[in-house]
Design an enzyme around this catalytic site. Structure first.
Site, short mmCIF file in Angstrom:
data_model
loop_
_atom_site.label_atom_id
_atom_site.label_comp_id
_atom_site.label_asym_id
_atom_site.label_seq_id
_atom_site.Cartn_x
_atom_site.Cartn_y
_atom_site.Cartn_z
N TYR A 141 0.81 -1.22 0.00
CA TYR A 141 0.00 0.00 0.00
C TYR A 141 0.85 1.27 0.00
CZ TYR A 141 -4.06 -2.94 1.07
OH TYR A 141 -5.05 -3.89 1.03
N LYS A 187 4.09 -15.18 3.09
CA LYS A 187 4.07 -15.98 1.86
C LYS A 187 5.52 -16.21 1.48
CE LYS A 187 1.77 -17.82 -1.58
NZ LYS A 187 1.09 -19.12 -1.41
N ASP A 219 -2.40 -18.05 2.28
CA ASP A 219 -3.49 -18.78 1.62
C ASP A 219 -4.03 -19.89 2.54
OD1 ASP A 219 -0.96 -19.84 1.30
OD2 ASP A 219 -1.24 -20.53 -0.75
N ASP A 243 -5.19 -6.82 5.90
CA ASP A 243 -6.43 -6.18 5.46
C ASP A 243 -7.46 -7.26 5.13
OD1 ASP A 243 -8.23 -4.33 4.61
OD2 ASP A 243 -7.12 -3.66 2.85
N ASP A 247 -10.77 -8.72 7.71
CA ASP A 247 -12.17 -8.66 7.28
C ASP A 247 -12.79 -10.05 7.31
OD1 ASP A 247 -12.15 -5.97 6.95
OD2 ASP A 247 -12.91 -6.00 4.89
#
Ligand code: NAD
Length: 356
Positions: A141, A187, A219, A243, A247
């Site tokens: 970001y 990852k 994942d 993020d 959620d």
């Protein structure tokens, strides 16, 4: 003890829910003999209406000079077509940057009495109580270079050792206050930034021998969160992964109106920012039916992380749990038999504090 708390009610239901949280904090202060001084300031759409900017200088200065900041929510459809610098949410980003908060803490706790509100089967979700620590100021970001032209769009996911170390430290410390189990999610099988992330976390773990450390790929974690959410205590991860995972975790536990968040970090005496995860809910604003629990639970995090008042934080959280257990709930909590308004919910929580 004496503490200064900046209150930014913001817009829509932000005003109603922060009012209830402030009165809960006042009840806690009286019970434990603390002196909390509250100062309210303009932020978001109401600041745009009155002074033409979403985050007035005076508001930022007051926030920076306080012990903690409690925020309701900002925004509304009337600002949707404003240019970016005149959007209420731009003020929120500027506030986070101005406070230097780099770790976002999002607990997801399932109240047993609301088990039917979860989209997961009761036998899977029962006992869910986890905390996601998301890195907030780095990763894709913010990384440079970034851009888009007619042929390509590109972003850079990059982390430095100090950026990983500081957020991992927040997570280890948080795990120490909980069940002492930390999952670092990355990852590292594909991304170099994740390889550095893992190396730094492993090195830091030597300082926290009492915390059980696990590593996982993002994942796999996304799957485990809905298959075995109770496996997790604290999860720490980088900005983009956090993020998405936070959620995902937030829907495990029912209504959006229940969930708190804390953004902390910065230098030794940093100012933490505490807010519910929901927005200003224009569809129910002014009706007196907003669920104040997400904001009251954020006030509990404020007590825990900024004021270091763990006993007081637990009492506030116990009061929320007990009130829900008694069957009370605002209209968003459909399975609760006793329907109450925003203010009545706050009153019930305060009554519990007063008698325990
Ligand atoms: P929202 O979270 O405001 O509302 C989504 C839905 O959840 C609505 O149906 C609403 O009624 C319900 N809801 C939300 N909080 C509730 C509560 N406490 N009790 C009961 N029901 C609740 O999201 P949205 O509708 O997408 O956004 C509305 C405005 O809020 C927009 O302007 C958006 O930009 C802004 N927003 C602000 C923040 C923030 O201040 N941090 C976060 C998200 C959205």
């Amino acid at each position: 003890m004496n503490y200064k708390i900046t209150v930014l009610p913001g817009d829509g239901i932000g005003v109603d829910v922060t009012r209830e949280a402030v009165v809960c904090l006042q009840t806690i202060a009286t019970k434990f003999g603390h002196d909390f001084v509250f100062e309210s300031h303009l932020m978001g759409g109401c600041a745009l209406d009155k002074v033409g900017v979403p985050l007035p200088d005076e508001t930022l200065k007051a926030a920076q000079a306080s012990d903690a900041v409690l925020l309701g929510a900002v925004g509304g459809p009337q600002y949707d077509n404003n240019p970016p610098r005149l959007k209420p949410e731009t003020g929120l980003l500027a506030l986070r940057a101005g406070l230097g908060v780099f770790a976002n803490l999002r607990p997801a706790f399932l109240h047993e009495t609301l088990i039917d509100a979860s989209p997961l089967k009761p036998e899977i979700v029962r006992g869910t109580d986890l905390l996601i620590v998301r890195e907030l100021m780095g990763g894709a970001y913010f990384g440079q270079p970034r851009g888009v032209d007619d042929e390509r769009g590109w972003n850079t996911m990059a982390y430095t050792v100090p950026e990983v170390e500081r957020v991992a430290r927040v997570a280890f410390e948080a795990a120490r206050l909980r069940r002492k189990k930390l999952h670092s999610i990355d990852k590292a099988n594909v991304l170099e930034s994740s390889q550095l992330w893992r190396k730094v976390v492993v090195r830091l773990a030597a300082e926290y021998p009492d915390v059980e450390l696990h590593h996982g790929y993002v994942d796999a974690c996304a799957m485990q969160l809905v298959m075995r959410p109770t496996d997790y205590d604290v999860i720490v991860t980088e900005n983009l992964f956090g993020d998405i995972l936070s959620d995902e975790a937030s829907v495990l536990t029912g209504s959006i109106g229940l969930l708190p968040s804390a953004s902390i970090g910065g230098k030794a005496n940093a100012v933490g920012l505490y807010e519910p995860i929901h927005g200003s809910a224009p569809d129910i604003a002014g009706k007196g039916i907003a669920n104040p629990i997400g904001t009251i639970a954020s006030a509990a995090l404020l007590l825990r992380y900024s004021l270091k008042l763990e006993k007081e934080a637990r009492l506030l959280e116990d009061a929320i749990t007990a009130t829900l257990k008694s069957g009370y709930g605002t209209p968003d909590l459909k399975s609760q038999p006793n329907r109450v308004t925003t203010t009545q919910m706050g009153d019930l929580i305060r009554k519990y504090i007063g008698t325990h």
